[in-house]
Design an enzyme around this catalytic site. Structure first.
Site, PDB file in Angstrom:
ATOM      1  N   HIS A   1       4.468  -4.885 -14.373  1.00 54.76           N
ATOM      2  CA  HIS A   1       4.689  -5.623 -15.617  1.00 54.76           C
ATOM      3  C   HIS A   1       6.122  -6.132 -15.668  1.00 54.76           C
ATOM      4  O   HIS A   1       6.989  -5.698 -14.897  1.00 54.76           O
ATOM      5  CB  HIS A   1       4.395  -4.738 -16.819  1.00 54.76           C
ATOM      6  CG  HIS A   1       2.941  -4.407 -16.971  1.00 54.76           C
ATOM      7  ND1 HIS A   1       2.454  -3.627 -17.988  1.00 54.76           N
ATOM      8  CD2 HIS A   1       1.847  -4.780 -16.239  1.00 54.76           C
ATOM      9  CE1 HIS A   1       1.147  -3.524 -17.884  1.00 54.76           C
ATOM     10  NE2 HIS A   1       0.755  -4.204 -16.828  1.00 54.76           N
TER      11      HIS A   1
ATOM     12  N   GLU B   1       8.694  -5.724 -17.626  1.00 53.67           N
ATOM     13  CA  GLU B   1       9.784  -4.771 -17.840  1.00 53.67           C
ATOM     14  C   GLU B   1      10.160  -4.068 -16.542  1.00 53.67           C
ATOM     15  O   GLU B   1      11.340  -3.908 -16.227  1.00 53.67           O
ATOM     16  CB  GLU B   1       9.382  -3.715 -18.882  1.00 53.67           C
ATOM     17  CG  GLU B   1       9.007  -4.286 -20.232  1.00 53.67           C
ATOM     18  CD  GLU B   1       7.531  -4.615 -20.393  1.00 53.67           C
ATOM     19  OE1 GLU B   1       7.055  -4.550 -21.536  1.00 53.67           O
ATOM     20  OE2 GLU B   1       6.857  -4.947 -19.390  1.00 53.67           O
TER      21      GLU B   1
ATOM     22  N   CYS C   1       3.734  -1.920 -23.215  1.00 49.24           N
ATOM     23  CA  CYS C   1       2.548  -1.072 -23.287  1.00 49.24           C
ATOM     24  C   CYS C   1       2.968   0.394 -23.345  1.00 49.24           C
ATOM     25  O   CYS C   1       3.962   0.799 -22.759  1.00 49.24           O
ATOM     26  CB  CYS C   1       1.614  -1.334 -22.114  1.00 49.24           C
ATOM     27  SG  CYS C   1       2.280  -0.958 -20.490  1.00 49.24           S
TER      28      CYS C   1
ATOM     29  N   CYS D   1       4.920   0.908 -19.756  1.00 47.69           N
ATOM     30  CA  CYS D   1       6.237   0.255 -19.687  1.00 47.69           C
ATOM     31  C   CYS D   1       7.208   0.879 -20.683  1.00 47.69           C
ATOM     32  O   CYS D   1       8.407   0.962 -20.417  1.00 47.69           O
ATOM     33  CB  CYS D   1       6.098  -1.238 -19.955  1.00 47.69           C
ATOM     34  SG  CYS D   1       5.178  -2.081 -18.659  1.00 47.69           S
TER      35      CYS D   1
END
Length: 124
Positions: free
Chosen positions: A62, A64, A90, A99
């Site tokens: 993801h 991040e 998330c 994340c």
């Protein structure tokens, strides 16, 4: 609901950081399905951009995590102060750890989000 910002970040740095994150997210539109396209910008305490990341495609890291790894690779990890993320990080386990947990384990002191995650799992 009115919130008060206690951030030390210059407002212009936040605006520019979000512009960068949105631009990155726009580049991956459609490639991340069924996940949303997300961008992340990491700033130091003065508002300088240290690293950026976007979720490139479903099944990959993801935004991040991509940004945190970029900061680490550039030797800037310890300077991270804030994460600006286009979508709420998330907080549930899926194919990857949350994340939100990755951000909590990093030097990040502030997390700014563009939008709350509409996924019902995010509300748990």
């Amino acid at each position: 609901m009115k919130t008060q910002s206690l951030s030390i970040l210059p407002s212009e740095a936040v605006r520019q950081g979000f512009k960068r994150a949105l631009s990155l997210a726009a580049r991956t539109l459609g490639a991340t399905a069924p996940n949303p396209s997300v961008g992340c910008t990491l700033l130091d305490k003065d508002g300088n951009i240290l690293a950026v990341g976007a979720h490139p495609r479903a099944g990959e890291s993801h935004a991040e995590v991509v940004a945190l790894e970029a900061a680490r690779a550039a030797g800037l990890f310890d300077k991270i102060y804030a994460a600006l993320v286009t979508l709420e990080p998330c907080a549930h386990y899926g194919r990857a750890p949350p994340c939100a947990l990755k951000l909590k384990e990093s030097p990040v002191k502030e997390v700014w989000i563009g939008f709350r995650d509409p996924n019902p799992l995010a509300a748990k």
